[in-house]
Design a protein around this motif. Structure first.
Motif, PDB file in Angstrom:
ATOM      1  N   SER A  21       0.810  -1.213   0.000  1.00 46.95           N
ATOM      2  CA  SER A  21       0.000   0.000   0.000  1.00 46.95           C
ATOM      3  C   SER A  21       0.847   1.268   0.000  1.00 46.95           C
ATOM      4  O   SER A  21       0.372   2.337  -0.378  1.00 46.95           O
ATOM      5  N   LYS A 146      -0.787 -10.125  -3.041  1.00 48.64           N
ATOM      6  CA  LYS A 146      -1.557  -8.934  -3.351  1.00 48.64           C
ATOM      7  C   LYS A 146      -3.025  -9.310  -3.506  1.00 48.64           C
ATOM      8  O   LYS A 146      -3.359 -10.319  -4.123  1.00 48.64           O
ATOM      9  N   ILE A 147      -3.901  -8.500  -2.960  1.00 45.09           N
ATOM     10  CA  ILE A 147      -5.316  -8.831  -2.889  1.00 45.09           C
ATOM     11  C   ILE A 147      -5.923  -9.102  -4.263  1.00 45.09           C
ATOM     12  O   ILE A 147      -6.763 -10.003  -4.413  1.00 45.09           O
ATOM     13  N   LYS A 168      -2.219  -8.843   1.127  1.00 44.93           N
ATOM     14  CA  LYS A 168      -1.886  -7.420   1.218  1.00 44.93           C
ATOM     15  C   LYS A 168      -3.083  -6.593   0.764  1.00 44.93           C
ATOM     16  O   LYS A 168      -3.542  -6.725  -0.376  1.00 44.93           O
ATOM     17  N   ILE A 169      -3.571  -5.734   1.652  1.00 41.72           N
ATOM     18  CA  ILE A 169      -4.706  -4.879   1.363  1.00 41.72           C
ATOM     19  C   ILE A 169      -4.283  -3.420   1.551  1.00 41.72           C
ATOM     20  O   ILE A 169      -3.105  -3.127   1.657  1.00 41.72           O
ATOM     21  N   ASP A 176     -10.845  -4.378  -1.917  1.00 43.28           N
ATOM     22  CA  ASP A 176     -10.261  -5.252  -0.898  1.00 43.28           C
ATOM     23  C   ASP A 176     -11.325  -6.142  -0.266  1.00 43.28           C
ATOM     24  O   ASP A 176     -11.155  -7.366  -0.148  1.00 43.28           O
ATOM     25  N   LEU A 180     -11.667 -10.201  -0.524  1.00 41.31           N
ATOM     26  CA  LEU A 180     -11.581 -10.999   0.700  1.00 41.31           C
ATOM     27  C   LEU A 180     -12.778 -11.933   0.841  1.00 41.31           C
ATOM     28  O   LEU A 180     -12.632 -13.092   1.246  1.00 41.31           O
ATOM     29  N   THR A 195      -4.730 -10.556   7.042  1.00 40.05           N
ATOM     30  CA  THR A 195      -4.609  -9.381   6.184  1.00 40.05           C
ATOM     31  C   THR A 195      -3.522  -8.445   6.711  1.00 40.05           C
ATOM     32  O   THR A 195      -3.264  -8.388   7.913  1.00 40.05           O
ATOM     33  N   ALA A 197      -2.395  -4.369   6.028  1.00 42.95           N
ATOM     34  CA  ALA A 197      -2.649  -3.088   5.364  1.00 42.95           C
ATOM     35  C   ALA A 197      -1.398  -2.242   5.212  1.00 42.95           C
ATOM     36  O   ALA A 197      -1.447  -1.178   4.577  1.00 42.95           O
TER      37      ALA A 197
END
Length: 376
Positions: A21, A146-147, A168-169, A176, A180, A195, A197
């Motif tokens: 992020s 990665k999401i 990864k969010i 996201d 999920l 998760t 962030a």
């Protein structure tokens, strides 16, 4: 005494950038340090170098030009004593330039190398030198996912027998959450979802995510806000209880971890052996974490030396923590691990003395960008 320091910098291209992020890694760096004593005993350590982009070469020069004179000629049989002494001796230097992180990271790598040397000299695996009753294997979870690529990457991790996955969010809230929910719906009964962030949000945004994710059964939410956010911000999130909070890779200092434990906001605490403390600092923190009833889960996203050190620390500390294993390709990690190290979602510690690394494989030479040395 320590008579020789060698530090080697490597950069391996990535098939695709590794996105977080807060930024993108366009190659995989690793900084490995080797200490040699006057009796021929040696040990390996790793220095954190993921950020900034030019950090790896900087850490190498910092060690050789600034810190090496404080290390050469020092006893090689007291890793903790050396780490504490170097921490005191470099305090003003770090203060003068404001580079607390780089100094701490170099000292962390030196400390791990000194512990590896001492354990190797004793003929013991590092984990056994820390705790004679330590387990010989630890469970892993897959990270670095990665999401937007989660479905494919989770399936890839499953093929290795891994049953816990960290996504990864922090990119786009609605995207996201939707992703999920899709991944959660596909989980098997024995699988867990975490998760991370990467400090993406303010407290209000993080609270919104936590409330929206209440029904997803997430194992933890890692660093939803800045690691140095006010205590009241962390408390406002911890009161929600689900998902439980994780963090620690950006906490430094014995006092920092003691404060994190005392505050009670983090259920999972994640020191990074290459960022601060090395084996000395992180094992002390790990013991305090487990004694306080929290879960120690070492953070790591680097090369093979640091991953092996993290595994030894986790096994020695005990508890029900998981070892972080980045799912992204990284020859600077994978080519250092003995064959059969990862089997059916379990990381098996080498029986060899120390960390289990004798030499760096020749296959890494094409990635090497810098080698520096200092001698007594």
């Amino acid at each position: 005494m320590i008579e020789h320091i060698q530090i080697r910098v490597f950069r391996a291209p990535t098939p695709r950038p590794v996105a977080t992020s807060f930024g993108i890694m366009r190659d995989r760096p690793a900084v490995f340090v080797r200490l040699t004593a006057n009796d021929g005993a040696f040990g390996w350590g790793e220095v954190f170098a993921n950020w900034p982009a030019a950090g790896a070469e900087h850490r190498a020069n910092l060690l050789i030009q600034d810190i090496a004179p404080l290390v050469l000629g020092q006893p090689s049989d007291d890793p903790a004593g050396l780490w504490h002494r170097l921490t005191r001796q470099t305090h003003i230097r770090a203060l003068q330039c404001g580079e607390w992180g780089p100094f701490a990271q170099v000292l962390a790598g030196l400390d791990t190398a000194c512990h590896d040397l001492a354990a190797r000299r004793a003929g013991l695996p590092l984990t056994q030198s820390l705790n004679p009753d330590a387990a010989k294997s630890v469970p892993v979870y897959a990270s670095g996912i990665k999401i937007t690529e989660a479905e494919v990457e989770v399936d890839k991790a499953r093929t290795q027998g891994i049953t816990a996955f960290k996504l990864k969010i922090g990119f786009d809230m609605e995207t996201d959450l939707a992703a999920l929910k899709t991944v959660k719906a596909d989980l098997k009964d024995n699988e867990r979802l975490f998760t991370d962030a990467n400090q993406a949000w303010d407290a209000a945004t993080a609270r919104h995510f936590m409330e929206a994710a209440q029904d997803l059964g997430l194992g933890w939410l890692e660093e939803p806000i800045a690691a140095d956010a006010p205590k009241t911000d962390w408390a406002s999130l911890a009161v929600l209880k689900a998902p439980p909070l994780a963090g620690g890779e950006n906490i430094t200092g014995t006092d920092g971890f003691e404060t994190a434990i005392a505050n009670g906001h983090l259920s999972y605490i994640q020191p990074d052996v290459a960022k601060w403390g090395g084996v000395t600092g992180c094992f002390d923190a790990a013991q305090k974490i487990t004694q306080a009833g929290r879960t120690y889960c070492p953070h790591f996203l680097g090369g093979g030396v640091g991953l092996l050190a993290s595994a030894h620390l986790l096994a020695a500390a005990g508890g029900d923590g998981l070892l972080e294993l980045d799912i992204n390709a990284n020859p600077l990690r994978d080519n250092l691990l003995p064959e059969g190290t990862l089997h059916r979602g379990t990381f098996h510690l080498p029986d060899a003395p120390g960390l289990g690394v004798e030499t760096l494989p020749d296959s890494l030479s094409k990635f090497e960008t810098l080698t520096l040395e200092a001698k007594a």
